[in-house]
Design an enzyme around this catalytic site. Structure first.
Site, PDB file in Angstrom:
ATOM      1  N   HIS A 129       0.817  -1.231   0.000  1.00 10.71           N
ATOM      2  CA  HIS A 129       0.000   0.000   0.000  1.00 10.71           C
ATOM      3  C   HIS A 129       0.842   1.269   0.000  1.00 10.71           C
ATOM      4  O   HIS A 129       0.570   2.188   0.768  1.00 10.71           O
ATOM      5  CB  HIS A 129      -0.961   0.025   1.192  1.00 10.71           C
ATOM      6  N   HIS A 130       1.870   1.299  -0.823  1.00 18.49           N
ATOM      7  CA  HIS A 130       2.675   2.514  -0.944  1.00 18.49           C
ATOM      8  C   HIS A 130       2.693   3.005  -2.397  1.00 18.49           C
ATOM      9  O   HIS A 130       3.763   3.305  -2.933  1.00 18.49           O
ATOM     10  CB  HIS A 130       4.126   2.258  -0.491  1.00 18.49           C
TER      11      HIS A 130
END
Ligand SMILES: Cc1cc2nc3c(=O)[nH]c(=O)nc-3n(C[C@H](O)[C@H](O)[C@H](O)COP(=O)(O)OP(=O)(O)OC[C@H]3O[C@@H](n4cnc5c(N)ncnc54)[C@H](O)[C@@H]3O)c2cc1C
Length: 382
Positions: free
Chosen positions: A310-311
């Protein structure tokens, strides 16, 4: 880790990023501290601030090539909000490019496919999507470890109440605390993986209570996250309707380099767990299994278990005028139009070697200075 010749670092965000240490987190008074809690809530009483909740921005409105406001809806008919100075777009790595495209800024061919009039042809919008991935090896731990003990039903209920009352404890903490930023090869100038020790296999751990339910098999996993993936995905429009989610093409592991880094990292995890200091906790490999040694077997495990960390970054990347894929300039202004900036993770041209939340907050602070026209701070002597 020291016994296995890995360095220790006090602060991986300091002068020595390499090494094992404790995780850092964005906390205040022992609780996760969001950007909204830190910056927005204290400003809510300002007369020049209006917050609209449950609002969906549908597009940016233009007068010629100048952004003059936005169109948004809150469940009913959409309305306009006018910008006196400029429009700041902070929709994040997926939605900022979606909104630019819905507003006519993007690859002309893609916009025309969806019947959207072109305001400014910028083919980099939505391209260059980069994200961190992770995959883990799971190891057996001798029963009775702290995670398994704390997950007994009566204990976990008390822990949850305690955490809810802001008193900290087991349920207020994440089940991983030890991490390392490491080089998988001496050829790289900076750590190319993050290694994360995780208590209990996330898929099998659950509350237990004798005689009704037996405890889960105690275990721990070692998660590897390559820090500098070289493959790039993209974000595309599914339709010209703002309510329709954008299409995300992650294109994970699109390069051999990424596979090699992940394999090297997972093999390092295996070696570390087999070291004498860690062997006392157990260490029999549950997944993929000690017999899975070849590249092909490890790749099968990666394919079956990997996921995003989730980056996501990069879909409205900052770059010089000479870069045809650059979407914003060095002051975060969208190229070719006036009165429009993007301030979020999408402007990062490449992934940083760590998590993205704090850098985005730092970028937003810097953007605030740019918007106010403040001079850059003098270089700090750190
Ligand atoms: C599950 C998860 C765990 C994470 N864990 C960590 C972590 O441990 N450490 C770390 O450093 N980072 C972590 N991150 C990453 C970090 O949260 C992001 O890098 C950071 O929030 C990015 O900030 P941003 O401003 O670019 O986008 P966002 O924080 O995503 O903000 C974009 C905002 O725009 C809103 N928006 C989008 N489109 C519209 C629209 N059309 N109309 C109205 N509003 C809209 C969204 O609702 C959202 O509120 C995590 C992310 C996720 C998803």
């Amino acid at each position: 880790a020291r016994d296995a010749q890995y360095p220790f670092t006090e602060d991986y965000n300091g002068e020595q990023p390499d090494g094992f240490t404790w995780m850092q987190a964005t906390l205040r008074h022992g609780r996760r501290w969001s950007a909204a809690a830190a910056y927005l809530h204290p400003a809510l009483k300002r007369p020049n601030l209006t917050v609209k909740t449950k609002a969906l921005v549908e597009r940016i409105e233009f007068d010629g090539e100048r952004a003059i406001g936005i169109r948004y809806g809150q469940g009913g008919p959409s309305v306009s909000a006018r910008a006196e100075c400029e429009v700041i777009l902070s929709g994040g790595t997926i939605n900022s490019p979606q909104l630019l495209m819905l507003s006519g800024i993007g690859d002309p061919a893609h916009l025309r496919d969806h019947g959207i009039d072109v305001v400014m042809p910028l083919r980099g919008v939505g391209q260059n999507l980069a994200d961190h991935t992770s995959s883990a090896f799971i190891f057996r731990r001798h029963d009775g470890g702290p995670f398994q003990r704390n997950m007994r039903f009566d204990r976990v209920v008390l822990s949850l109440i305690r955490a809810y009352l802001g008193k900290g404890g087991f349920a207020a903490d994440l089940p991983f605390g030890i991490t390392g930023f490491l080089k998988t090869t001496p050829d790289v100038p900076a750590p190319d993986i993050q290694m994360l020790f995780w208590m209990g296999a996330t898929t099998t751990a659950s509350p237990w209570l004798p005689p009704f339910k037996k405890a889960f098999t105690d275990s721990f996993s070692v998660r590897i996250m390559p820090m500098h993936p070289t493959s790039r995905g993209h974000v595309a429009l599914a339709s010209s309707r703002p309510e329709d989610a954008a299409i995300i093409h992650q294109n994970f592991f699109g390069t051999e380099e990424e596979w090699e880094t992940m394999r090297r990292g997972l093999r390092m995890a295996r070696e570390l767990v087999a070291s004498p200091r860690l062997k006392v906790f157990g260490g029999e490999e549950i997944a993929p299994g000690a017999d899975k040694q070849s590249d092909a077997e490890i790749d099968t495990h990666i394919r079956a278990t990997m996921g995003t960390v989730h980056h996501p970054v990069g879909t409205c990347k900052m770059g010089p005028d000479t870069d045809p894929e650059a979407v914003v300039d060095g002051e975060l202004r969208v190229r070719g139009v006036d009165g429009l900036r993007v301030v979020d993770a999408s402007v990062m041209p490449d992934l940083i070697g760590g998590a993205t939340n704090a850098p985005v907050i730092m970028m937003a602070e810097k953007a605030a200075d740019m918007i106010l026209g403040k001079e850059p701070l003098p270089p700090a002597d750190v």
